[in-house]
Design a protein around this motif. Structure first.
Motif, short mmCIF file in Angstrom:
data_model
loop_
_atom_site.label_atom_id
_atom_site.label_comp_id
_atom_site.label_asym_id
_atom_site.label_seq_id
_atom_site.Cartn_x
_atom_site.Cartn_y
_atom_site.Cartn_z
N GLU A 25 63.67 -35.72 -8.29
CA GLU A 25 63.81 -35.91 -9.74
C GLU A 25 62.43 -36.05 -10.41
O GLU A 25 62.24 -35.61 -11.54
N GLU A 60 74.68 -36.88 -12.34
CA GLU A 60 74.36 -35.47 -12.05
C GLU A 60 75.19 -34.54 -12.93
O GLU A 60 74.68 -33.53 -13.43
N HIS A 82 72.78 -31.73 -6.04
CA HIS A 82 72.69 -33.20 -5.92
C HIS A 82 74.08 -33.84 -5.98
O HIS A 82 74.38 -34.75 -5.20
N GLU A 124 71.27 -29.91 -10.12
CA GLU A 124 72.22 -31.01 -10.38
C GLU A 124 73.52 -30.75 -9.62
O GLU A 124 74.17 -31.69 -9.15
FE LIG Z 1 69.49 -34.43 -10.09
#
Ligand SMILES: [Fe+2]
Lengths: 73, 87, 189
Positions: free
Chosen positions: C64, C135, C168, C165
């Protein structure tokens, strides 16, 4: 833009009241990303080559989801 | 930036970005699949390749990684431009 | 500790000088679902979570910060050499009178970053579900920015970040499975 069969996209028709001044948008789109359907990643997932992976933002083919503005004419 | 960077700089940099990206993806995968020995093998392959690319890059274009041996002992190149957001 | 490499995670380009887009991007810089919030959230939660998933929180939290540097680069390039007049036309006059063209941890509406954007409940399931939601919210924010942007080079970088995202979220979903497993039960696969 009609959405045909883009995977990972869903739509709904918003309720239309008698006094809504904006012309109807038609349908509202939303995204249901691949991670909703895959569960715990199984072994031997198909991979992109290194440079493709960088370009696409993931190494794993089944997680790839290209995004474009669904309302673009 | 004094002079524009060579096309070679961008090509080598992108190669490193691609290989390091695969490493990052494999790391996250292995964090939740710690027993996939095939993925560890692939990780090791890319980690070795990344190291090689970075050593070549640094010899040609100057420092990339913090704390590594410097090619130039007359001038402190680490703190020189370009920084990542400038290229 | 952390270490630094003089490179971006992904080659960032923008097509035009466009401070308006820079203003939108501040949502991902200092906004509630932005990259700073994400990094701070995961790297803080990792001290009180089962050992199995500490590595994942550490690695995603670290990534991040690399995303934050990409967003900063986009804002920097979109506003570099912009005149006070151009910034004003982009709705950044208020930003300018306080910061000139310095970056700051504000959201797109100019609201400064606050720690209340993130949570640490200490309950592993609550925290991981918060992370999954974060996310998905970051993914949605990238979509809304792409919808507003007509800069193809910028959108290329934003699509990369949006895809991250998705990955993740996948890994956090797997983390929930990992810590939900009953040790006395046999693993199925
Ligand atoms: Fe992320």
């Amino acid at each position: 833009m009609t959405h045909g069969h883009v995977p990972f996209r869903r739509s709904y028709k918003p309720f239309r009241g008698p006094f809504d001044p904006c012309p109807p948008i038609g349908v509202k789109y939303y995204v249901t990303p691949p991670n909703l359907f895959i569960g715990f990643q199984p072994p031997n997932f198909k991979q992109f080559s290194a440079i493709e992976a960088l370009r696409k933002g993931t190494l794993w083919v089944p997680f790839y989801d290209y995004y474009e503005n669904p309302y673009k004419k | 930036m004094a002079q524009p960077l060579s096309p070679d700089y961008y090509k080598q940099l992108e190669e490193i970005q691609a290989v390091d990206f695969v490493i990052f993806e494999l790391v996250l995968y292995l964090d939740t699949h710690p027993n996939d020995s095939q993925a560890i093998e692939q990780y090791n392959h890319y980690a070795a390749h990344s190291l090689k690319l970075k050593i070549e890059f640094e010899a040609k274009h100057g420092p990339l990684r913090f704390g590594m041996p410097m090619r130039n002992d007359q001038r402190w190149e680490w703190s020189e431009a370009p920084w990542p957001w400038q290229v | 500790m952390w270490t630094y490499e003089k490179k971006l995670m992904y080659p960032v380009r923008v097509s035009t000088c466009n401070p308006t887009l820079a203003k939108y991007l501040m949502e991902q810089y200092g906004g509630a679902d932005g990259e700073l919030a994400a990094a701070l959230r995961y790297l803080n939660q990792r001290y009180t979570i089962p050992e199995k998933v500490i590595g994942l929180l550490t690695d995603i939290g670290t990534e991040e910060f690399a995303h934050l540097e990409m967003i900063a680069t986009m804002i920097y390039k979109l506003t570099k050499d912009a005149t006070p007049q151009q910034l004003k036309e982009a709705g950044l006059a208020e930003h300018y009178v306080s910061h000139d063209s310095a970056l700051f941890y504000n959201n797109a509406a100019g609201v400064p970053f606050t720690a209340s954007y993130i949570q640490a409940k200490g309950d592993p399931i609550a925290d991981l579900y918060e992370d999954i939601a974060a996310e998905e919210k970051a993914r949605a924010t990238y979509q809304w920015i792409i919808d507003q942007s007509d800069d193809p080079d910028l959108n290329d970088g934003l699509r990369f970040l949006r895809e991250r995202e998705i990955v993740h979220s996948q890994r956090f979903r797997e983390a929930v499975v990992m810590i939900s497993e009953d040790k006395n039960q046999k693993k199925i696969f």
